[in-house]
Design a protein around this motif. Sequence first.
Motif, PDB file in Angstrom:
ATOM      1  N   GLU A 231      16.735   4.549  -5.472  1.00 24.97           N
ATOM      2  CA  GLU A 231      16.597   3.007  -4.616  1.00 24.97           C
ATOM      3  C   GLU A 231      16.577   3.191  -3.214  1.00 24.97           C
ATOM      4  O   GLU A 231      17.028   4.179  -2.487  1.00 24.97           O
ATOM      5  CB  GLU A 231      17.676   2.403  -5.248  1.00 24.97           C
ATOM      6  CG  GLU A 231      19.434   2.848  -4.866  1.00 24.97           C
ATOM      7  CD  GLU A 231      20.226   2.382  -5.385  1.00 24.97           C
ATOM      8  OE1 GLU A 231      20.070   1.124  -6.168  1.00 24.97           O
ATOM      9  OE2 GLU A 231      21.607   2.462  -5.085  1.00 24.97           O
ATOM     10  N   ALA A 232      16.139   2.325  -2.684  1.00 20.08           N
ATOM     11  CA  ALA A 232      16.298   1.912  -1.260  1.00 20.08           C
ATOM     12  C   ALA A 232      17.355   0.781  -1.110  1.00 20.08           C
ATOM     13  O   ALA A 232      17.214  -0.203  -1.646  1.00 20.08           O
ATOM     14  CB  ALA A 232      14.799   1.764  -0.572  1.00 20.08           C
TER      15      ALA A 232
ATOM     16  N   VAL B 261      18.772  -4.230  -1.969  1.00 22.96           N
ATOM     17  CA  VAL B 261      18.690  -3.127  -2.877  1.00 22.96           C
ATOM     18  C   VAL B 261      17.378  -2.946  -3.559  1.00 22.96           C
ATOM     19  O   VAL B 261      16.990  -4.119  -4.253  1.00 22.96           O
ATOM     20  CB  VAL B 261      19.642  -3.183  -3.626  1.00 22.96           C
ATOM     21  CG1 VAL B 261      19.644  -1.785  -4.621  1.00 22.96           C
ATOM     22  CG2 VAL B 261      21.125  -3.243  -2.973  1.00 22.96           C
ATOM     23  N   ILE B 262      16.520  -2.090  -3.331  1.00 18.71           N
ATOM     24  CA  ILE B 262      15.328  -1.913  -3.949  1.00 18.71           C
ATOM     25  C   ILE B 262      15.122  -0.762  -4.875  1.00 18.71           C
ATOM     26  O   ILE B 262      14.923   0.328  -4.457  1.00 18.71           O
ATOM     27  CB  ILE B 262      14.143  -1.997  -3.013  1.00 18.71           C
ATOM     28  CG1 ILE B 262      14.288  -3.076  -1.812  1.00 18.71           C
ATOM     29  CG2 ILE B 262      12.595  -1.972  -3.458  1.00 18.71           C
ATOM     30  CD1 ILE B 262      14.807  -2.703  -0.568  1.00 18.71           C
TER      31      ILE B 262
ATOM     32  N   THR C 141      13.176   2.027  -6.899  1.00 20.53           N
ATOM     33  CA  THR C 141      11.781   2.388  -6.726  1.00 20.53           C
ATOM     34  C   THR C 141      11.023   2.469  -8.123  1.00 20.53           C
ATOM     35  O   THR C 141       9.987   2.386  -7.889  1.00 20.53           O
ATOM     36  CB  THR C 141      11.968   3.812  -6.339  1.00 20.53           C
ATOM     37  OG1 THR C 141      12.569   4.670  -7.033  1.00 20.53           O
ATOM     38  CG2 THR C 141      12.737   3.625  -4.805  1.00 20.53           C
ATOM     39  N   GLU C 142      11.803   2.662  -9.069  1.00 18.14           N
ATOM     40  CA  GLU C 142      10.987   2.703 -10.420  1.00 18.14           C
ATOM     41  C   GLU C 142       9.657   3.501 -10.511  1.00 18.14           C
ATOM     42  O   GLU C 142       8.627   3.077 -11.064  1.00 18.14           O
ATOM     43  CB  GLU C 142      10.689   1.063 -10.848  1.00 18.14           C
ATOM     44  CG  GLU C 142      11.932   0.232 -10.952  1.00 18.14           C
ATOM     45  CD  GLU C 142      11.848  -1.135 -11.221  1.00 18.14           C
ATOM     46  OE1 GLU C 142      10.447  -1.438 -10.735  1.00 18.14           O
ATOM     47  OE2 GLU C 142      12.575  -1.960 -11.729  1.00 18.14           O
ATOM     48  N   GLY C 143       9.875   4.776 -10.008  1.00 18.72           N
ATOM     49  CA  GLY C 143       8.828   5.698  -9.988  1.00 18.72           C
ATOM     50  C   GLY C 143       7.820   5.587  -8.773  1.00 18.72           C
ATOM     51  O   GLY C 143       7.083   6.417  -8.572  1.00 18.72           O
ATOM     52  N   ARG C 144       8.104   4.308  -7.929  1.00 15.31           N
ATOM     53  CA  ARG C 144       7.144   4.310  -6.775  1.00 15.31           C
ATOM     54  C   ARG C 144       7.654   5.545  -5.802  1.00 15.31           C
ATOM     55  O   ARG C 144       8.736   6.042  -5.674  1.00 15.31           O
ATOM     56  CB  ARG C 144       7.156   3.063  -6.020  1.00 15.31           C
ATOM     57  CG  ARG C 144       6.590   1.871  -7.055  1.00 15.31           C
ATOM     58  CD  ARG C 144       6.959   0.635  -6.370  1.00 15.31           C
ATOM     59  NE  ARG C 144       8.083   0.369  -6.482  1.00 15.31           N
ATOM     60  CZ  ARG C 144       8.899  -0.571  -5.801  1.00 15.31           C
ATOM     61  NH1 ARG C 144       7.782  -1.420  -4.813  1.00 15.31           N
ATOM     62  NH2 ARG C 144      10.134  -0.807  -5.835  1.00 15.31           N
TER      63      ARG C 144
ATOM     64  N   ARG D 173      18.296   6.320  -1.761  1.00 12.37           N
ATOM     65  CA  ARG D 173      19.699   7.027  -2.387  1.00 12.37           C
ATOM     66  C   ARG D 173      19.010   7.577  -3.692  1.00 12.37           C
ATOM     67  O   ARG D 173      18.317   7.033  -4.328  1.00 12.37           O
ATOM     68  CB  ARG D 173      20.619   5.944  -2.574  1.00 12.37           C
ATOM     69  CG  ARG D 173      21.438   5.582  -1.502  1.00 12.37           C
ATOM     70  CD  ARG D 173      22.207   4.100  -1.548  1.00 12.37           C
ATOM     71  NE  ARG D 173      23.259   4.514  -2.468  1.00 12.37           N
ATOM     72  CZ  ARG D 173      24.308   4.824  -2.434  1.00 12.37           C
ATOM     73  NH1 ARG D 173      24.615   5.199  -1.213  1.00 12.37           N
ATOM     74  NH2 ARG D 173      25.179   5.088  -3.501  1.00 12.37           N
ATOM     75  N   ILE D 174      19.684   8.723  -4.151  1.00 14.98           N
ATOM     76  CA  ILE D 174      19.315   9.317  -5.561  1.00 14.98           C
ATOM     77  C   ILE D 174      20.699   9.653  -6.107  1.00 14.98           C
ATOM     78  O   ILE D 174      21.781  10.292  -5.474  1.00 14.98           O
ATOM     79  CB  ILE D 174      18.540  10.567  -5.244  1.00 14.98           C
ATOM     80  CG1 ILE D 174      17.471  10.450  -4.571  1.00 14.98           C
ATOM     81  CG2 ILE D 174      18.256  11.255  -6.716  1.00 14.98           C
ATOM     82  CD1 ILE D 174      16.674  11.630  -4.120  1.00 14.98           C
TER      83      ILE D 174
END
Length: 412
Positions: free
Chosen positions: A45-46, A62-63, A65-68, A91-92
């Motif tokens: 997520e960003a 908070v975004i 990424t959903e695979g992007r 973040r991961i």
Amino acid sequence: MPRRSALALLIAAATGPLAAQAEPAREITGRLGYLARIALPPNAEAVVVLQGAFGTVLGQAVIPTEGRQVPLPFTLEAVPGLSGRMDAAIRIDGQTRWLIEDVAVPAGEAPLDLGDLILSPYQALAFATEFDCGGTRVSIGMLDDRLTLRADRQDLPLTQIEAASGARYVAEGDDSTGIWSKGDNALVTLSGAELPECFKLVPPDAAPYRAGGIEPGWSVRLGDGTAEITADYGQIALTAPRPAAMAVPGGYVFDMPGIGARLSLTEGICRDLATGMPHPHAATLTLGERTLSGCGGDPASLLTGGEWRIEDVAGTGIIDASNVTLRFGKDGRISGSAGCNRMIGGYTLTGEGLSFSQMGMTMMACPEALMAQERRVLDALASVRRFDIDATGALLLIGGPEDKPVLTARRP
């Protein structure tokens, strides 16, 4: 003013509810990327946070990424009319892996596109202490069980050496880089270049702040946990717990209902009616049915916090590419480049004006044109009596027999 650490803000944004936004909000967009050839997992997520004065969060997002993959576009809805500094992270598994800090966002209401922002690899320091060194932030803490100095996007393992007082450390293999800590202050040297004196960052919602005005003589002092109000030249004296700042379009509000008071601040240059001294905020104090006007904030904050690049000396301009700069430290010291030689000295800022003293320079030989320009710069500094910030954000150092700008500078 000092800011909360980027990591604390980003963790709060990623785990807590989004802040309520003023309507209509300002739309800020951009794209987040990094240089490493590493694919993001689906759970990455960003996080983007825009912070204003007093530790207020002007906007956050908070975004997922959903695979992007990068570059990741973001849209931030922010309180309009306020400047701020933006931090962003990728973040991961809840851990910050890439980070960018202190992206300047100018005040405004129109949509703003920040373009492509390149994040750097990030690993948190344990037990970190942060310092502000004349606008440059450095940290010291533990990384992989080693005491580490984080500065200029570098992590430098440290070794302690003997010092007459305080604690002194140098980077492994480079004794021209290090930190000498003395309580809440420190001296930091990077590759032989000494930064302005460093001050331990104070939480922004506890940093002292003052606003005031004349006729009928009032002041508000915000301290660590307390707000003190005087008015009518001291005939009125009120005390309340320090309220949290609330960001509103174009400014900030401190509500003190227990004593029937409210301090409202509008971002923008305000000049003291008695002295002409510029302040960062216009201030309005409401006491019951009364409304009192004045200015707020420390004039020194308009000078410190980054480098100024001189673009004119007494109406003569400067030699192309000569890079004449000034940097004001919080310790009353000034440093910079006169175009060839480095200069250093002191400055004094009082309620009446600004002056420079004990200016010195290195002695490197330069072309005659640059030497003549350096002399003009030093002569101009010696004649300064006050300063102002014009409508374009330029710094005007004013003095001489005609009381006109003798030096004009601008942030890079």
